[in-house]
Design an enzyme around this catalytic site. Structure first.
Site, mmCIF file in Angstrom:
data_model
loop_
_atom_site.group_PDB
_atom_site.id
_atom_site.type_symbol
_atom_site.label_atom_id
_atom_site.label_comp_id
_atom_site.label_asym_id
_atom_site.label_seq_id
_atom_site.Cartn_x
_atom_site.Cartn_y
_atom_site.Cartn_z
ATOM 1 N N LEU A 1 -0.408 106.871 70.163
ATOM 2 C CA LEU A 1 0.181 105.631 69.684
ATOM 3 C C LEU A 1 -0.634 104.407 70.059
ATOM 4 C CD1 LEU A 1 2.596 104.171 68.396
ATOM 5 C CD2 LEU A 1 3.663 104.171 70.651
ATOM 6 N N ASP A 2 -0.914 104.219 71.337
ATOM 7 C CA ASP A 2 -1.596 103.002 71.768
ATOM 8 C C ASP A 2 -2.974 102.830 71.150
ATOM 9 O OD1 ASP A 2 0.595 102.347 73.254
ATOM 10 O OD2 ASP A 2 -0.214 103.064 75.141
ATOM 11 N N PRO A 3 -3.830 103.861 71.207
ATOM 12 C CA PRO A 3 -5.142 103.666 70.588
ATOM 13 C C PRO A 3 -5.041 103.390 69.092
ATOM 14 C CG PRO A 3 -5.179 105.580 72.018
ATOM 15 C CD PRO A 3 -3.753 105.139 71.898
#
Length: 145
Positions: free
Chosen positions: A130-132
């Site tokens: 999710l974050d990347p």
């Protein structure tokens, strides 16, 4: 000989819901069998939703033997368990020559596996989560503007 590819998803928590559903949606057309393991067998079964090309199984947190055997006999391992467990899973996968994917950032323990993975020719992809993804899409959006 069975040519069906075996995809192993370890962890059936909330962050793996879309992943599991997408793998199952594409399983028939890609000749995949998707195995989903979690400490909570009922959660793994729920995510598999009785799909004919799926299998749910329980992960025993006190005995890695079954988990490790599944890793060794898979064509791809996707580790969605807590980040501190990724190095253990990746280590088994590397020794077995099985590619492994994790959503987590590369910590020192994962980085320490790099040379062994390269030596054995095993693909290890980290930061596929999710974050990347949000970071990359946000950066692209800024550049496009």
């Amino acid at each position: 000989m069975d040519s069906m590819k075996k995809i192993l998803v370890l962890g059936a928590g909330r962050s793996s819901s879309s992943l599991i559903q997408e793998l199952l949606n594409r399983s028939e057309s890609n000749d995949w069998r998707v195995s989903v393991g979690d400490m909570d067998l009922s959660l793994a079964k729920q995510k598999c939703a009785d799909h004919p090309l799926s299998e749910a199984f329980a992960i025993d947190p006190k005995d890695d033997t079954g988990r490790n055997e599944r890793i060794r006999t898979s064509d791809l391992v996707i580790s969605m368990v807590p980040a501190f467990l990724h190095p253990q899973i990746a280590s088994v996968a590397i020794e077995a020559g099985v590619p492994v994917i994790t959503p987590s950032y590369v910590g020192p323990e994962m980085a320490a596996l790099h040379d062994r993975a390269v030596e054995k020719g095993v693909l290890v992809l980290n930061e596929i989560g999710l974050d990347p993804g949000i970071d990359h899409l946000s950066a692209k959006q800024v550049l496009d503007r």
